[in-house]
Design an enzyme around this catalytic site. Sequence first.
Site, PDB file in Angstrom:
ATOM      1  N   GLU A   1      32.004  38.182  45.329  1.00 50.39           N
ATOM      2  CA  GLU A   1      33.144  37.353  44.947  1.00 50.39           C
ATOM      3  C   GLU A   1      33.566  36.502  46.153  1.00 50.39           C
ATOM      4  O   GLU A   1      33.649  37.029  47.268  1.00 50.39           O
ATOM      5  CB  GLU A   1      34.328  38.203  44.498  1.00 50.39           C
ATOM      6  CG  GLU A   1      35.414  37.350  43.821  1.00 50.39           C
ATOM      7  CD  GLU A   1      36.600  38.173  43.307  1.00 50.39           C
ATOM      8  OE1 GLU A   1      36.813  39.304  43.765  1.00 50.39           O
ATOM      9  OE2 GLU A   1      37.316  37.658  42.448  1.00 50.39           O
TER      10      GLU A   1
ATOM     11  N   ALA B   1      39.123  45.607  49.440  1.00 50.35           N
ATOM     12  CA  ALA B   1      38.258  46.266  48.468  1.00 50.35           C
ATOM     13  C   ALA B   1      37.748  45.232  47.462  1.00 50.35           C
ATOM     14  O   ALA B   1      38.305  44.137  47.370  1.00 50.35           O
ATOM     15  CB  ALA B   1      39.035  47.350  47.737  1.00 50.35           C
ATOM     16  N   MET B   2      36.695  45.615  46.738  1.00 54.05           N
ATOM     17  CA  MET B   2      36.108  44.695  45.760  1.00 54.05           C
ATOM     18  C   MET B   2      35.713  45.461  44.500  1.00 54.05           C
ATOM     19  O   MET B   2      35.043  46.486  44.555  1.00 54.05           O
ATOM     20  CB  MET B   2      34.876  44.011  46.404  1.00 54.05           C
ATOM     21  CG  MET B   2      34.093  43.125  45.461  1.00 54.05           C
ATOM     22  SD  MET B   2      35.099  41.715  44.889  1.00 54.05           S
ATOM     23  CE  MET B   2      34.411  41.466  43.271  1.00 54.05           C
ATOM     24  N   GLU B   3      36.111  44.871  43.355  1.00 52.60           N
ATOM     25  CA  GLU B   3      36.044  45.593  42.077  1.00 52.60           C
ATOM     26  C   GLU B   3      34.703  45.565  41.358  1.00 52.60           C
ATOM     27  O   GLU B   3      34.664  45.743  40.133  1.00 52.60           O
ATOM     28  CB  GLU B   3      37.109  44.997  41.151  1.00 52.60           C
ATOM     29  CG  GLU B   3      36.824  43.538  40.672  1.00 52.60           C
ATOM     30  CD  GLU B   3      37.502  42.468  41.511  1.00 52.60           C
ATOM     31  OE1 GLU B   3      37.760  42.729  42.705  1.00 52.60           O
ATOM     32  OE2 GLU B   3      37.759  41.380  40.979  1.00 52.60           O
ATOM     33  N   ASN B   4      33.568  45.364  42.050  1.00 45.83           N
ATOM     34  CA  ASN B   4      32.263  45.325  41.360  1.00 45.83           C
ATOM     35  C   ASN B   4      32.243  46.357  40.235  1.00 45.83           C
ATOM     36  O   ASN B   4      32.637  47.506  40.430  1.00 45.83           O
ATOM     37  CB  ASN B   4      31.144  45.662  42.341  1.00 45.83           C
ATOM     38  CG  ASN B   4      31.299  44.947  43.658  1.00 45.83           C
ATOM     39  OD1 ASN B   4      31.296  43.738  43.702  1.00 45.83           O
ATOM     40  ND2 ASN B   4      31.483  45.702  44.730  1.00 45.83           N
TER      41      ASN B   4
ATOM     42  N   GLU C   1      41.662  48.209  42.145  1.00 43.56           N
ATOM     43  CA  GLU C   1      40.277  47.866  41.793  1.00 43.56           C
ATOM     44  C   GLU C   1      39.878  48.478  40.455  1.00 43.56           C
ATOM     45  O   GLU C   1      39.082  47.901  39.710  1.00 43.56           O
ATOM     46  CB  GLU C   1      39.311  48.305  42.897  1.00 43.56           C
ATOM     47  CG  GLU C   1      39.657  47.793  44.292  1.00 43.56           C
ATOM     48  CD  GLU C   1      39.912  46.294  44.372  1.00 43.56           C
ATOM     49  OE1 GLU C   1      39.409  45.542  43.519  1.00 43.56           O
ATOM     50  OE2 GLU C   1      40.637  45.877  45.300  1.00 43.56           O
TER      51      GLU C   1
HETATM   52  N1  BES Z   1      38.940  40.835  44.090  1.00 46.18           N
HETATM   53  C1  BES Z   1      39.589  41.175  45.282  1.00 46.18           C
HETATM   54  C2  BES Z   1      38.702  41.127  46.495  1.00 46.18           C
HETATM   55  C3  BES Z   1      38.491  39.756  47.034  1.00 46.18           C
HETATM   56  C4  BES Z   1      39.521  39.087  47.644  1.00 46.18           C
HETATM   57  C5  BES Z   1      37.271  39.147  46.952  1.00 46.18           C
HETATM   58  C6  BES Z   1      39.318  37.819  48.140  1.00 46.18           C
HETATM   59  C7  BES Z   1      37.065  37.885  47.429  1.00 46.18           C
HETATM   60  C8  BES Z   1      38.094  37.217  48.034  1.00 46.18           C
HETATM   61  C9  BES Z   1      40.157  42.598  45.180  1.00 46.18           C
HETATM   62  O1  BES Z   1      40.437  42.999  43.891  1.00 46.18           O
HETATM   63  C10 BES Z   1      41.450  42.621  45.895  1.00 46.18           C
HETATM   64  O2  BES Z   1      42.368  42.022  45.440  1.00 46.18           O
HETATM   65  N2  BES Z   1      41.500  43.320  47.007  1.00 46.18           N
HETATM   66  C11 BES Z   1      42.676  43.409  47.820  1.00 46.18           C
HETATM   67  C12 BES Z   1      43.288  44.781  47.739  1.00 46.18           C
HETATM   68  C13 BES Z   1      44.366  44.895  46.750  1.00 46.18           C
HETATM   69  C14 BES Z   1      44.980  46.268  46.771  1.00 46.18           C
HETATM   70  C15 BES Z   1      45.454  43.863  46.881  1.00 46.18           C
HETATM   71  C16 BES Z   1      42.285  43.125  49.243  1.00 46.18           C
HETATM   72  O3  BES Z   1      41.107  42.961  49.501  1.00 46.18           O
HETATM   73  O4  BES Z   1      43.174  43.065  50.071  1.00 46.18           O
HETATM   74 ZN    ZN Z   2      42.135  42.360  43.016  1.00 46.98          ZN
END
Ligand code: BES
Ligand code: ZN
Length: 636
Positions: free
Chosen positions: A275, A425-428, A461
Amino acid sequence: MLTHEGSYDDQGGSENGYQNSARGFDRPNQNVFDLSMDYSDDEVLLDWEQYSGMRKYRACGCEWNWLIRCLHVPTTPPEWWYRYSRRQRHILLGLIASAVALAITLIVLVVVVATHGGLSHFALGGSDAANDVLPVPEDAMCNWTQWRLPEAVRPEQYWLRLTPQLQPPYRVDGTVKIDFHLANAQRCIVLSAAGLDITSIRLSTQQQMPASVVYNEDLGQATIKFGQEVNPLMTAHTLQLGFNYNLSDGLSGFYQSVYTGADEQDHLLATTQFEANAARKAFPCFDEPAFKAEFEVTLVVPENLTALSNMPQQSASTEGLGEGLVARTFMHTPPMSSYLLAFIVGNLTSVSGTVPAYTAAGQSAADAGPSRPVSVWGTPGKEESLREALDIAKKVLPAYEGLLKVPFALPKLDLVAIPDFAAGAMENWGLITYRETALLLDPEQAGISDKRYVASVVAHEMAHQWFGNLVTMGYWGELWLNEGFATYFEDLGATAARPDYLYKEYFFDEKETAAFEADALTTSNHPLATPGLDSDDAIEAMFDGISYDKGGSILRMLHAYLNDTIEYTSGDTFLAGLTQYLQMNEFGSVTSEKLWQALQASTTLNIPDMMHVWTYQQGAPLLSVTLRGSDVLVSQ
Ligand code: BES
Ligand code: ZN
């Protein structure tokens, strides 16, 4: 019979032999028509008969007498014509007119099909000699300059096979077979590819066709140019590409993560972060969220390493492979977006549990499917730090299923702590990756705020497994449909696992204030739904307080408004609407509009009307509250 003394100019004279006709028609002599003419009488002539008696034939501002004369077109109806009654003549005229119209339509159709190349396809299909192919003009796809991929090609299924080298030179060799559907004939196919070399091209249906590739590194695209047009067929085509690249030393695509083991030595694992736009760095694909397809992944890896992907392993084979290598093939996924695909190869350790199958209302546990394995992974030696996250995940999964009444769509769920990780984190789908600090909790060391953070990231996630993975925003301009939902639902999920952390009570303090702050910014502000993103940077910029915190806040507002409370009861209208939304759009892509329409189904309030301003306009309404004596006056 004329009902008045209507008349038109006597232009016919005796030349047309029609004046003073035996049919008893007294020709008027003024070119004026009375609309009250009564044609029901058989004695009255039809319009055509009247006009045919006129000497001058005018059309398009010209007189056409010379043409009529030259072609010897009879200018008066022949004798036999009047042997028929008026009604019969009327029917005859109608039939003639219809036949002429049909003939003209057919001629026009044939001309259009022929000039637009339709006929040349028929010619192609019937010919077995490649030389018979008519020259095909270069079409738009061959010179594609847009950020978004063309819509004419749609992937349906991928078979991806990767052989990553986990030691220098860290080369990754790959093949991908893509079943795709073509809307119209194309000489070129544009797909996403960035920083990789495509070394072979084969198209299943036209195998002899020569092909070449042109890269557009600025757009992250590759254009495959074929020697002749690829025809749209009812069945899908299969494009097979061979490619290679180096395992990235950055933090996106298929990349190296290095950690120091208990032996004080450096070790390497290979992992992915796709992503938003990095799947194209790992394999040629159609890297837009709405191009959902099924994926079957095979990883050729050292036998002693763990290999994970979105789905459970389906088979393993060592046939034809070098010493110590095994090809691990994973079950094919449901239709999904490329940015959610993931694979990890390395020395990993795990703790596991199971979550019983979801049982829908009225369904007996015996009729439900098998229970689902949930595992939390880390590098060796971290086993004890994985247990808290496993406990949380095992509680969050059934909590979401209960709230949403939609089962988790995959047969297993893995959560993996990755030593080098850009985001939190990443929700794959089915293979969630975390920065170590967002997943690991050392039972000896962790404080309450660490535990609080891990539970919310795990729950965030996991919320995406429904909001984002099962139902995905159509494009990044509506990222809030992923992140706003995960931001709101993480509190519901984390509360189910750790009720004493008071997540819901902290919403306003932690998220709604952040939403107002983001909304107050002038340069980076945008509406929740933002059209026209056309670069990596513009898409990355959507991961902000608007998509996350404002998105989450308006969902909380709507939830409270629809239910009159933010305590969740069994008759929760908001959740009932979300069940509809998920069921109606599962494995598909959505817009904000589709969400509002789905929520509309469970209430008499006009949801789209109310939510449009929140969706398409930035900022928030300003309410002024004044105290007038003992009255509170609220105005906007
Ligand atoms: N989908 C995002 C990860 C992401 C963020 C991918 C930016 C590419 C670009 C993930 O679901 C997310 O939001 N992660 C957060 C943690 C969450 C608890 C707010 C993060 O990475 O901080
Ligand atoms: Zn997210």
